[in-house]
Design a protein around this motif. Structure first.
Motif, PDB file in Angstrom:
ATOM      1  N   MET A 116      38.071 -30.561  24.272  1.00 39.12           N
ATOM      2  CA  MET A 116      36.857 -30.480  25.065  1.00 39.12           C
ATOM      3  C   MET A 116      35.735 -31.390  24.544  1.00 39.12           C
ATOM      4  SD  MET A 116      38.185 -28.697  27.243  1.00 39.12           S
ATOM      5  CE  MET A 116      36.841 -28.482  28.395  1.00 39.12           C
ATOM      6  N   SER A 117      36.061 -32.247  23.592  1.00 37.00           N
ATOM      7  CA  SER A 117      35.041 -33.174  23.095  1.00 37.00           C
ATOM      8  C   SER A 117      35.221 -34.574  23.684  1.00 37.00           C
ATOM      9  CB  SER A 117      35.103 -33.240  21.567  1.00 37.00           C
ATOM     10  OG  SER A 117      36.326 -33.831  21.150  1.00 37.00           O
ATOM     11  N   TYR A 118      36.225 -34.742  24.541  1.00 37.34           N
ATOM     12  CA  TYR A 118      36.561 -36.099  24.986  1.00 37.34           C
ATOM     13  C   TYR A 118      35.460 -36.775  25.802  1.00 37.34           C
ATOM     14  CZ  TYR A 118      41.365 -35.197  23.344  1.00 37.34           C
ATOM     15  OH  TYR A 118      42.459 -34.916  22.572  1.00 37.34           O
ATOM     16  N   THR A 119      34.757 -36.004  26.639  1.00 36.60           N
ATOM     17  CA  THR A 119      33.699 -36.660  27.422  1.00 36.60           C
ATOM     18  C   THR A 119      32.567 -37.136  26.504  1.00 36.60           C
ATOM     19  OG1 THR A 119      32.673 -34.512  27.887  1.00 36.60           O
ATOM     20  CG2 THR A 119      34.148 -35.410  29.570  1.00 36.60           C
ATOM     21  N   ASN A 120      32.339 -36.395  25.409  1.00 37.77           N
ATOM     22  CA  ASN A 120      31.305 -36.840  24.471  1.00 37.77           C
ATOM     23  C   ASN A 120      31.669 -38.182  23.842  1.00 37.77           C
ATOM     24  OD1 ASN A 120      29.717 -34.659  24.929  1.00 37.77           O
ATOM     25  ND2 ASN A 120      29.884 -33.782  22.879  1.00 37.77           N
ATOM     26  N   ILE A 121      32.958 -38.397  23.636  1.00 35.11           N
ATOM     27  CA  ILE A 121      33.388 -39.667  23.042  1.00 35.11           C
ATOM     28  C   ILE A 121      33.041 -40.820  23.978  1.00 35.11           C
ATOM     29  CG2 ILE A 121      35.412 -41.022  22.337  1.00 35.11           C
ATOM     30  CD1 ILE A 121      36.643 -38.393  21.360  1.00 35.11           C
ATOM     31  N   LEU A 122      33.401 -40.665  25.251  1.00 35.71           N
ATOM     32  CA  LEU A 122      33.103 -41.740  26.201  1.00 35.71           C
ATOM     33  C   LEU A 122      31.595 -41.935  26.350  1.00 35.71           C
ATOM     34  CD1 LEU A 122      35.753 -41.591  29.025  1.00 35.71           C
ATOM     35  CD2 LEU A 122      35.935 -42.288  26.645  1.00 35.71           C
ATOM     36  N   ASN A 123      30.876 -40.826  26.355  1.00 33.98           N
ATOM     37  CA  ASN A 123      29.423 -40.919  26.477  1.00 33.98           C
ATOM     38  C   ASN A 123      28.813 -41.642  25.280  1.00 33.98           C
ATOM     39  OD1 ASN A 123      27.051 -40.368  27.936  1.00 33.98           O
ATOM     40  ND2 ASN A 123      26.580 -38.673  26.569  1.00 33.98           N
ATOM     41  N   MET A 124      29.362 -41.388  24.099  1.00 40.30           N
ATOM     42  CA  MET A 124      28.830 -42.047  22.902  1.00 40.30           C
ATOM     43  C   MET A 124      29.148 -43.539  22.927  1.00 40.30           C
ATOM     44  SD  MET A 124      29.607 -39.055  20.107  1.00 40.30           S
ATOM     45  CE  MET A 124      28.890 -39.746  18.609  1.00 40.30           C
ATOM     46  N   LEU A 125      30.329 -43.894  23.424  1.00 44.12           N
ATOM     47  CA  LEU A 125      30.655 -45.327  23.558  1.00 44.12           C
ATOM     48  C   LEU A 125      29.655 -45.983  24.492  1.00 44.12           C
ATOM     49  CD1 LEU A 125      34.581 -45.303  23.809  1.00 44.12           C
ATOM     50  CD2 LEU A 125      33.189 -46.129  21.898  1.00 44.12           C
ATOM     51  N   SER A 126      29.373 -45.281  25.590  1.00 43.75           N
ATOM     52  CA  SER A 126      28.448 -45.853  26.563  1.00 43.75           C
ATOM     53  C   SER A 126      27.041 -45.973  25.954  1.00 43.75           C
ATOM     54  CB  SER A 126      28.486 -45.008  27.841  1.00 43.75           C
ATOM     55  OG  SER A 126      27.204 -44.686  28.289  1.00 43.75           O
ATOM     56  N   LEU A 127      26.611 -44.974  25.198  1.00 45.16           N
ATOM     57  CA  LEU A 127      25.297 -45.051  24.538  1.00 45.16           C
ATOM     58  C   LEU A 127      25.265 -46.145  23.475  1.00 45.16           C
ATOM     59  CD1 LEU A 127      24.483 -41.252  24.144  1.00 45.16           C
ATOM     60  CD2 LEU A 127      23.117 -42.910  25.410  1.00 45.16           C
ATOM     61  N   GLY A 128      26.438 -46.476  22.947  1.00 45.12           N
ATOM     62  CA  GLY A 128      26.515 -47.517  21.932  1.00 45.12           C
ATOM     63  C   GLY A 128      26.696 -48.903  22.528  1.00 45.12           C
ATOM     64  N   ASN A 129      26.646 -48.998  23.860  1.00 43.68           N
ATOM     65  CA  ASN A 129      26.868 -50.278  24.558  1.00 43.68           C
ATOM     66  C   ASN A 129      28.199 -50.902  24.157  1.00 43.68           C
ATOM     67  OD1 ASN A 129      24.278 -50.028  25.719  1.00 43.68           O
ATOM     68  ND2 ASN A 129      23.369 -50.943  23.879  1.00 43.68           N
ATOM     69  N   ILE A 130      29.207 -50.060  24.001  1.00 42.27           N
ATOM     70  CA  ILE A 130      30.548 -50.534  23.639  1.00 42.27           C
ATOM     71  C   ILE A 130      31.417 -50.441  24.894  1.00 42.27           C
ATOM     72  CG2 ILE A 130      32.583 -50.032  22.213  1.00 42.27           C
ATOM     73  CD1 ILE A 130      30.550 -48.655  20.241  1.00 42.27           C
ATOM     74  N   PRO A 131      32.120 -51.526  25.254  1.00 39.59           N
ATOM     75  CA  PRO A 131      32.990 -51.439  26.440  1.00 39.59           C
ATOM     76  C   PRO A 131      33.935 -50.237  26.322  1.00 39.59           C
ATOM     77  CG  PRO A 131      32.889 -53.692  25.625  1.00 39.59           C
ATOM     78  CD  PRO A 131      32.168 -52.843  24.632  1.00 39.59           C
ATOM     79  N   GLU A 533      31.339 -39.780  33.894  1.00 37.58           N
ATOM     80  CA  GLU A 533      30.432 -40.389  34.877  1.00 37.58           C
ATOM     81  C   GLU A 533      29.682 -39.335  35.682  1.00 37.58           C
ATOM     82  OE1 GLU A 533      32.109 -43.015  37.970  1.00 37.58           O
ATOM     83  OE2 GLU A 533      32.918 -44.099  36.216  1.00 37.58           O
ATOM     84  N   LYS A 534      30.366 -38.226  35.951  1.00 43.29           N
ATOM     85  CA  LYS A 534      29.754 -37.149  36.745  1.00 43.29           C
ATOM     86  C   LYS A 534      28.873 -36.244  35.891  1.00 43.29           C
ATOM     87  CE  LYS A 534      33.661 -37.158  39.876  1.00 43.29           C
ATOM     88  NZ  LYS A 534      32.985 -38.002  40.883  1.00 43.29           N
ATOM     89  N   GLY A 535      28.667 -36.635  34.654  1.00 44.36           N
ATOM     90  CA  GLY A 535      27.699 -35.897  33.832  1.00 44.36           C
ATOM     91  C   GLY A 535      28.302 -34.863  32.903  1.00 44.36           C
ATOM     92  N   CYS A 536      29.643 -34.791  32.800  1.00 49.06           N
ATOM     93  CA  CYS A 536      30.229 -33.826  31.873  1.00 49.06           C
ATOM     94  C   CYS A 536      29.923 -34.256  30.436  1.00 49.06           C
ATOM     95  CB  CYS A 536      31.734 -33.713  32.066  1.00 49.06           C
ATOM     96  SG  CYS A 536      32.168 -32.919  33.611  1.00 49.06           S
ATOM     97  N   ARG A 537      29.404 -33.318  29.664  1.00 52.48           N
ATOM     98  CA  ARG A 537      29.068 -33.515  28.256  1.00 52.48           C
ATOM     99  C   ARG A 537      29.247 -32.174  27.581  1.00 52.48           C
ATOM    100  NH1 ARG A 537      28.025 -37.486  30.450  1.00 52.48           N
ATOM    101  NH2 ARG A 537      26.138 -38.718  30.706  1.00 52.48           N
ATOM    102  N   PHE A 538      29.435 -32.178  26.292  1.00 53.07           N
ATOM    103  CA  PHE A 538      29.452 -30.920  25.537  1.00 53.07           C
ATOM    104  C   PHE A 538      30.221 -29.830  26.284  1.00 53.07           C
ATOM    105  CE2 PHE A 538      25.649 -33.124  23.953  1.00 53.07           C
ATOM    106  CZ  PHE A 538      25.923 -33.103  22.600  1.00 53.07           C
ATOM    107  N   ASP A 539      31.454 -30.158  26.674  1.00 50.60           N
ATOM    108  CA  ASP A 539      32.229 -29.230  27.493  1.00 50.60           C
ATOM    109  C   ASP A 539      32.588 -27.937  26.776  1.00 50.60           C
ATOM    110  OD1 ASP A 539      32.488 -30.847  29.898  1.00 50.60           O
ATOM    111  OD2 ASP A 539      33.689 -32.193  28.652  1.00 50.60           O
TER     112      ASP A 539
END
Lengths: 631, 246
Positions: A116-131, A533-539
Motif C-alpha cells: 500500500m505504499s506504491y502510490t507514494n513511491i510514484l508521487n515521490m518520483l514526481s515530486l523529485g522531477n524524476i521521469p 494520478e487520481k490522487g491516491c496517496r498514503f493508502d
C-alpha cells in the motif's frame, strides 16, 4: 546546487510537524558531496515518523556512510499539506541532510515495506522531477532502485525501477553504490545507463527488470520471463537472480549510534536486532521464508551493542527485535543481563514478538519489572485443524496455559491476532476464533477469581484478512472474495457477544489490493500510475484511502481486481517472481502446500531435523550460539 | 543533589514542542550519564522541572531547567558531560548546584522578554513607535481569544498589566521588536498577539513575524528583575532595565 531547506523556511509555520523535513537530529551524518564517488538518497515511502521507526533505514545509513567514498541521505513522503506546499512553490523533493533535490543524487532507493505504499513511491518520483518510467530515463537521469520485503515480487513496480536489490541490503547496497561510483569515475562523472545496468546485473542479487521480458499467451497467462541480451556484454541476463545473503550476523555492521529523532516517532526506542530469520515455518508467512536462514547474534555482541546504543541515544527503552524473539537460544541470559544493567536507570526492555508458551511469560515477567504493558499472541486460526494447515505449532492447551501463567503473573489484558480467509477455512474455523476467545476469557477470569483479583480478563481479538504472498507455500492460493470476507466478519461480529472480548477487523478492500499487488505482474504498473494520478496517496492511512479512485484505475486499465486477488495459480504455472531466487527450493514450497492440505505440520528444523527448504549450503546456514531447545 | 541548567533552544530546535523538548532533554541527560532521580509509581519518570514551556516555532536564548539527581556528582564534570551530549537543537550555557529545597522555577519566573523581526518594507518604524505609545498609554487592553467552533467561548481578558515595555529598532533592513511580558497563571500573552494589537493601534497591517525568540526569563521582585541563575545575572538585569528605560 540549492539547499531547498532554506526555500521552505518561510512556510514552515503553516505546515504540520515541520521537524519532519528539517533533519539535524542527533547522530545525523552530513558528508561532503565533493569527497564521495556516489551519492545515494534513501527514500521511505511514508511519513518521517514511520520511516524513522524502521531499523532497516538505520542499518543502511550505517552500512553506506561507514564507507568513506559513499554518502547516504534520507527523504520521506511529504504529508499532504507539505506536498501541496512543494507543488505550489515548485520546490522539489529533497534530502534531509543537505537539502539537495532528489535529482541531484546518483541514485534514489525506495524501501518496499508493504504494497500500500506504491502510490507514494510514484508521487515521490514526481515530486523529485524524476521521469516515472524507467524507459524514459536517460544517461543524465538518476538511477531508481528498490529493496525490502516486497522486492521479492517487485513486478507491479518493475517498469518504474532501474534495478532491484534482492535479499540483505547491508551486503549489497554498498557494493551497488560503489559500482555506480566507479562507473562514473571512469567516464568523467558521466553515466552510460545501459552499460551500468549490465554491470549492476553482474553483481549478483541485483535484478534489472528491463533485462527481462515477460511472455503471455493468448489467454493472458504468463508463460515465460525471458532474459534478454545485456548491452555490451554479449550474453544474456542471468535466468535466475539469487538474493544477497549475510553469512554471519554476529560480525555484521549494526548501527549503535542511530539517528535519534526529536519528534515522537512510531517506535521511539533503541532497536537491537537479536536474530534474523525464522524457521517456525508458518505457511502464510513471507518473512519466515525470505529471511532464512536463522542467524543469531551472540550474547556478548548483543550486550556490547546494547551498551553502545544506550550511550549514543539516551532512549529509555530497548526493544529486542526479530521475527520471534523468544526463539533466541540465549534469550534468557541476554534478558537477565540487560535487566541487570538497565533496571537501575529505568530503561525498560521489550520483546515485541513472543510465542505463546510458558517460557514467554517467564521472560515477559522478568522484563516487565520496569513498566507493565499488555500481552500479545498470534494463534492466527481458531481451530487446531486450521492451525495445523498453516503450520502454526501452537495448541489450544498451550495457549490457555500461557494465558493462565500470564494472568497469574499479574496481567489482565491479552491481545490475540487472527486471520480469516486462510486456505481450507470453513465457517467452523471462523466460529473457532470466537470460541477460542471465549475460552481464553473464561480461563483467565477464573484464575483471577482464584487469586482474589477483581474484574475479568479482557481480550482484544484483532482479525486480519489472509493475503497470499510470493515465496510462501500459500503463494498459489487465491484470496477469499470481498463477499466472503464480509460474511465472515459479519458472522464474528454478531457471534462475539461476550463484553470482555473486543473485536477488531481489517478492511477487506485494502486486503484485496494487497493480494493483487503481492502476486501481481507488470501489467499492474499502469494501474499504480493511474491511481497516483487520481490522487491516491498514503493508502495505508485509513483517512487518506481513496477506494473509488482505485476502482476507477482498475476499470480504466481493463483489469478485474477481484479476479486477480482470488485467482488460484496452477502448481506448474510460471509465477511473476519465478526468476527471483530467495534460496528456498520451489519443491519445498510445493511439498509444504501438499502437507498443509493434509493438515500435517512440519516441525522447526532447529529442533526436529532438516525440512529440506534448500537455504543451507556453501553460502551459509543456521547460526545458533546456544543449545536449541524447543520450549 | 539538585542542579539548575541554563540552556538555549537553538534555531535547529525551534519547531520542537514542549513534549519533544522534554524527551530530548531526558535523552541528553541519559547520554551524559547523569544519575537521574525518578518519581515513584507505576510509570517512573525523571524528576525534571522546566521553567516554562516554549511554544512551537520559537527559539529560547536563556531557558531554565531543574533536575534532581540520586547522588552527588562533581558539577564541573557534569557540566562538561551534558554540554557534550547536547543535540544540535540545544546548547548548554551554564550549570549550577542549587539547594534541594527551594521554590520551583515555574513558581518563581514571572516575566519573559521576547524579540522578533518584522519586514521593514511595508511597515515604518515611526508607525510602530506611535502604535507602542498609544497602546501603552491605554488604561485598559482587552483581548478576546478566538472562539473555536463547538467550544465554549472564552471571556475577554484585560491584558494591559501583562505588558511591561516594548521597543523597536531597525536591524539590517528589518525592524527588531523587543518586549517584556508578564507571565501569570491567570493570563499570558504571546508576542504575536501583542504584535497584532500593536498593529491595530499603529494603523498598519500586521505582517508575519520572523525569528521569534524568547531571550530571557526573569524573576521580578520589588521592581528588580533578575534571571534565576547567577553568572551573567548582572548583564541580564542591565538588559532588562535598558528595555524598561524606553
Amino acid at each position: 546546487m540549492n539547499n531547498w531547506k532554506q526555500d521552505i523556511e518561510p512556510f514552515l509555520n503553516d505546515i504540520s510537524k515541520p521537524q519532519r523535513y528539517l533533519g539535524g537530529e542527533l547522530n545525523e551524518i552530513v558528508k561532503d558531496w565533493t569527497a564521495v564517488s556516489c551519492r545515494f538518497l534513501f527514500a521511505f515511502p511514508d511519513v518521517y515518523e514511520v520511516g524513522m521507526s524502521h531499523l532497516g533505514l538505520q542499518i543502511l545509513y550505517e552500512a553506506v556512510n561507514q564507507t568513506p567514498e559513499l554518502l547516504m541521505e534520507r527523504t520521506f513522503a511529504p504529508w499532504t499539506d507539505m506536498e501541496a506546499l512543494l507543488r505550489r512553490e515548485s520546490i522539489p523533493l529533497f534530502g534531509l541532510e543537505s537539502g539537495r533535490e532528489a535529482a541531484d543524487y546518483d541514485c534514489i532507493g525506495f524501501t518496499l515495506q508493504h504494497e500500500m505504499s506504491y502510490t507514494n513511491i510514484l508521487n515521490m518520483l514526481s515530486l523529485g522531477n524524476i521521469p516515472l518510467w524507467a524507459a524514459e530515463r536517460g544517461d543524465e537521469d538518476i538511477l531508481v532502485i528498490a529493496g525490502g520485503p516486497c522486492a521479492s515480487n517487485p513486478e507491479p513496480l518493475a517498469p518504474f525501477l532501474d534495478a532491484v536489490i534482492l535479499g540483505e541490503g547491508e551486503v549489497l547496497l554498498p557494493r551497488l553504490l560503489q559500482t555506480i561510483g566507479n562507473h562514473k569515475a571512469c567516464r568523467g562523472g558521466k553515466m552510460d545507463r545501459k552499460t551500468l545496468l549490465a554491470e549492476l546485473a553482474g553483481l549478483g542479487g541485483v535484478y534489472v527488470p528491463s533485462f527481462y521480458e515477460p511472455v503471455y499467451d493468448a489467454a493472458g497467462e504468463l508463460t515465460a520471463i525471458m532474459p534478454l541480451e545485456m548491452p555490451g556484454m554479449e550474453r544474456k541476463a542471468p535466468a535466475m537472480i539469487k538474493k544477497a545473503r549475510l553469512k554471519d550476523l554476529d560480525s555484521a555492521c549494526f548501527p549503535t549510534a542511530p539517528l535519534v529523532p526529536y519528534i515522537e516517532v512510531v517506535h521511539d526506542r533503541m532497536m537491537l536486532e537479536i536474530l534474523r530469520g525464522c524457521t517456525r515455518g508458518c505457511r502464510f508467512c513471507q518473512a519466515g521464508m525470505i529471511y532464512r536462514p536463522v542467524r543469531e547474534r551472540s550474547c556478548e555482541t548483543l550486550l556490547r551493542q546494547a551498551d553502545a546504543l544506550k550511550k549514543h541515544t539516551g532512549h529509555n527503552e530497548i526493544s529486542l527485535t526479530s521475527l520471534s524473539s523468544s526463539d533466541h537460544t540465549c534469550i534468557k541470559e541476554l534478558v537477565h543481563n540487560l535487566m541487570e544493567n538497565f533496571e537501575g536507570e529505568q530503561i525498560s526492555v521489550s520483546l515485541p514478538s513472543l510465542r505463546a508458551n510458558h517460557f514467554s511469560v517467564e521472560l515477559a515477567n522478568e522484563i516487565q519489572k520496569v513498566r507493565k504493558t499488555g500481552f500479545t499472541f498470534a494463534p492466527e486460526a481458531g481451530t487446531q485443524r486450521l492451525r495445523d494447515v498453516i503450520n502454526k505449532g501452537v495448541t489450544e492447551e498451550a495457549l490457555l496455559q500461557t494465558i493462565e501463567h500470564a494472568v497469574q503473573a499479574g496481567w489482565s489484558q491479552v491481545k490475540l491476532y487472527f486471520m480469516v480467509g486462510l486456505p481450507t477455512e470453513t465457517m467452523e474455523d471462523v466460529d473457532g476464533i470466537a470460541a477460542l476467545c471465549e475460552r481464553v476469557v473464561r480461563r483467565g477470569t477464573q484464575v483471577m477469581k482464584e487469586k482474589g483479583r477483581f474484574g475479568a480478563l479482557k481480550v482484544t481479538a484483532s482479525v486480519s484478512n489472509f493475503v497470499p504472498k510470493a515465496h510462501t507455500p500459500f503463494q498459489w492460493s487465491g484470496q477469499d472474495t470481498q463477499e466472503v470476507f464480509k460474511a465472515k466478519h459479519a458472522y464474528l461480529r454478531q457471534r462475539i457477544r461476550d463484553r470482555r472480548i473486543s473485536y477488531h477487523y481489517h478492511d477487506p478492500f485494502t486486503s484485496m489490493l494487497e493480494a493483487v499487488f503481492a502476486r501481481g505482474d507488470r501489467r499492474l504498473a499502469v494501474v499504480i500510475a493511474k491511481a497516483t494520478e487520481k490522487g491516491c496517496r498514503f493508502d495505508s492511512w485509513t483517512e487518506q484511502f481513496k477506494g473509488e479512485a482505485w476502482k476507477t484505475a482498475f476499470e480504466e486499465s481493463g483489469l478485474d481486481m477481484q479476479a486477480l486477488a482470488s485467482k488460484t495459480f496452477h502448481l506448474t504455472a510460471i509465477l511473476p517472481w519465478s526468476h527471483l531466487d530467495y534460496g528456498i527450493d520451489p519443491d519445498f514450497l510445493k511439498r509444504e502446500q501438499a502437507l498443509a492440505f493434509k493438515e500435517t505440520i512440519t516441525p522447526d528444523c532447529r529442533y526436529h531435523g532438516c525440512s529440506r527448504c534448500g537455504i543451507c549450503g556453501p553460502e551459509g546456514g543456521l547460526v545458533l550460539f546456544g543449545k536449541a531447545e524447543d520450549l | 543533589m539538585r542542579i539548575r541548567l541554563r540552556y538555549e533552544k537553538t534555531e535547529a530546535g525551534r519547531f520542537l514542542s514542549h513534549l519533544d523538548l522534554a524527551r530530548t532533554m531526558e535523552r541528553t541527560l541519559r547520554r551524559a550519564e547523569v544519575p537521574l532521580a525518578f518519581s515513584e509509581g507505576f510509570n517512573p519518570h525523571p524528576k525534571m522541572s522546566f521553567a516554562s514551556a516554549l511554544a512551537v516555532g520559537i527559539t529560547g536564548e536563556n531557558e531554565f531547567l531543574d533536575v534532581e539527581l540520586r547522588r552527588r556528582v562533581n558539577p564541573e564534570k557534569l557540566e562538561q558531560a551534558i554540554r557534550e551530549a547536547m543535540p544540535p537543537a540545544l546548547k548548554l550555557k551554564q550549570l549550577e548546584e542549587i539547594p534541594m529545597q527551594g521554590k520551583s522555577l515555574s513558581a518563581s519566573i514571572n516575566l519573559a522578554v521576547y524579540r522578533f523581526l518584522v519586514s521593514a518594507g511595508r511597515i515604518h518604524e515611526a508607525d510602530v513607535r506611535a502604535g507602542i505609545d498609544r497602546m501603552l498609554a491605554a488604561a485598559e487592553l482587552w483581548r478576546q481569544p478566538k472562539i473555536k467552533p463547538g467550544k465554549k467561548p472564552i471571556p475577554a481578558k484585560e491584558v494591559r498589566g501583562l505588558i511591561r515595555w516594548i521597543t523597536v529598532s531597525p536591524e539590517n533592513g528589518w525592524l527588531k521588536l523587543e518586549m517584556a511580558l508578564v507571565m501569570s497563571n491567570m493570563a499570558q500573552l504571546r508576542p504575536q498577539e501583542v504584535w497584532a494589537m500593536l498593529a491595530d493601534f499603529g494603523g498598519f497591517e500586521a505582517d508575519a513575524v520572523r525569528q521569534v525568540c524568547r531571550t530571557g526569563l526573569y524573576i521580578e521582585e520589588d521592581g528588580k528583575a533578575y534571571m534565576p541563575m547567577g553568572g551573567d545575572h548582572r548583564d541580564a538585569q542591565r538588559d532588562f532595565n535598558e528595555g524598561g528605560g524606553h
